[in-house]
Design an enzyme around this catalytic site. Sequence first.
Site, PDB file in Angstrom:
ATOM      1  N   GLY A  46       0.825  -1.201   0.000  1.00 62.83           N
ATOM      2  CA  GLY A  46       0.000   0.000   0.000  1.00 62.83           C
ATOM      3  C   GLY A  46       0.856   1.247   0.000  1.00 62.83           C
ATOM      4  N   GLN A  51       3.285   9.775   1.090  1.00 69.57           N
ATOM      5  CA  GLN A  51       4.556   9.040   0.960  1.00 69.57           C
ATOM      6  C   GLN A  51       5.279   9.373  -0.347  1.00 69.57           C
ATOM      7  OE1 GLN A  51       2.717   5.067   2.057  1.00 69.57           O
ATOM      8  NE2 GLN A  51       4.737   4.867   2.989  1.00 69.57           N
ATOM      9  N   CYS A  93       6.629  -0.714   6.472  1.00 66.45           N
ATOM     10  CA  CYS A  93       6.157   0.481   5.774  1.00 66.45           C
ATOM     11  C   CYS A  93       7.236   0.902   4.791  1.00 66.45           C
ATOM     12  CB  CYS A  93       5.901   1.588   6.804  1.00 66.45           C
ATOM     13  SG  CYS A  93       5.394   3.153   6.069  1.00 66.45           S
ATOM     14  N   LEU A  94       6.838   1.292   3.586  1.00 66.19           N
ATOM     15  CA  LEU A  94       7.829   1.686   2.577  1.00 66.19           C
ATOM     16  C   LEU A  94       8.637   2.910   3.017  1.00 66.19           C
ATOM     17  CD1 LEU A  94       5.771   1.168  -0.712  1.00 66.19           C
ATOM     18  CD2 LEU A  94       7.662  -0.246   0.131  1.00 66.19           C
ATOM     19  N   HIS A 135      -3.534   0.918   8.227  1.00 66.53           N
ATOM     20  CA  HIS A 135      -2.176   1.481   8.136  1.00 66.53           C
ATOM     21  C   HIS A 135      -2.173   2.696   7.194  1.00 66.53           C
ATOM     22  CE1 HIS A 135       2.371   0.939   7.744  1.00 66.53           C
ATOM     23  NE2 HIS A 135       2.093   1.742   6.736  1.00 66.53           N
ATOM     24  N   GLU A 136      -2.818   2.543   6.033  1.00 68.46           N
ATOM     25  CA  GLU A 136      -2.812   3.633   5.049  1.00 68.46           C
ATOM     26  C   GLU A 136      -3.663   4.814   5.519  1.00 68.46           C
ATOM     27  OE1 GLU A 136      -0.577   3.575   2.871  1.00 68.46           O
ATOM     28  OE2 GLU A 136      -0.122   1.457   3.117  1.00 68.46           O
ATOM     29  N   HIS A 139      -1.731   6.999   7.715  1.00 67.18           N
ATOM     30  CA  HIS A 139      -0.826   7.901   6.990  1.00 67.18           C
ATOM     31  C   HIS A 139      -1.513   9.226   6.670  1.00 67.18           C
ATOM     32  CE1 HIS A 139       2.961   5.938   6.200  1.00 67.18           C
ATOM     33  NE2 HIS A 139       2.398   4.843   5.743  1.00 67.18           N
TER      34      HIS A 139
END
Length: 169
Positions: A46, A51, A93-94, A135-136, A139
């Site tokens: 995701g 991000q 997480c990226l 999670h997203e 963000h």
Amino acid sequence: MATKPIVLYGDPVLREKSEPIEKIDSEIKNLVADMIATLRKAEGLGLAANQVGVAKRVFIIETSMIDGSDEMLVCINPEITETSGEVEYEEGCLSFPGIFERVTRPAEAVLRATDLDGIKFERRADGLFARALLHELDHLNGKLFIDHLSSLSRQLISKKLKKLRSEAA
Ligand SMILES: [Zn+2]
């Protein structure tokens, strides 16, 4: 469609509360196309718009990584309307390359969002799918997965976090 650099922990845009999207115009469509290219290249699950440095309320989920279906789920102005249960699972997480920690989150979630055609939809999710949505959504509110860790767990990864912050600066 172009890949963009993924913002790392330490960049202030990850702590911003993202703005609602008023109109799905070509700017938003281009942003989403770039996000899709970026997520596919990173082979991630995701990605939220902040991000890639844009504090707008949209995230995408690569559902093929969850259930093998070939769908890139685009969620504009998303909301979680219901959650239930609780489960602990390893998460990454990226924006935190190389860091994986166990995080407790609701086991099930109901998402309401708008797609790229402006159509509202609702999705009921559990397992990894629910975790990815939560999670997203975090963000978009400037919240990061490390915020869910105990202070002890955070202490244990504080060196890694410091290193990331210095790379982001
Ligand atoms: Zn993330």
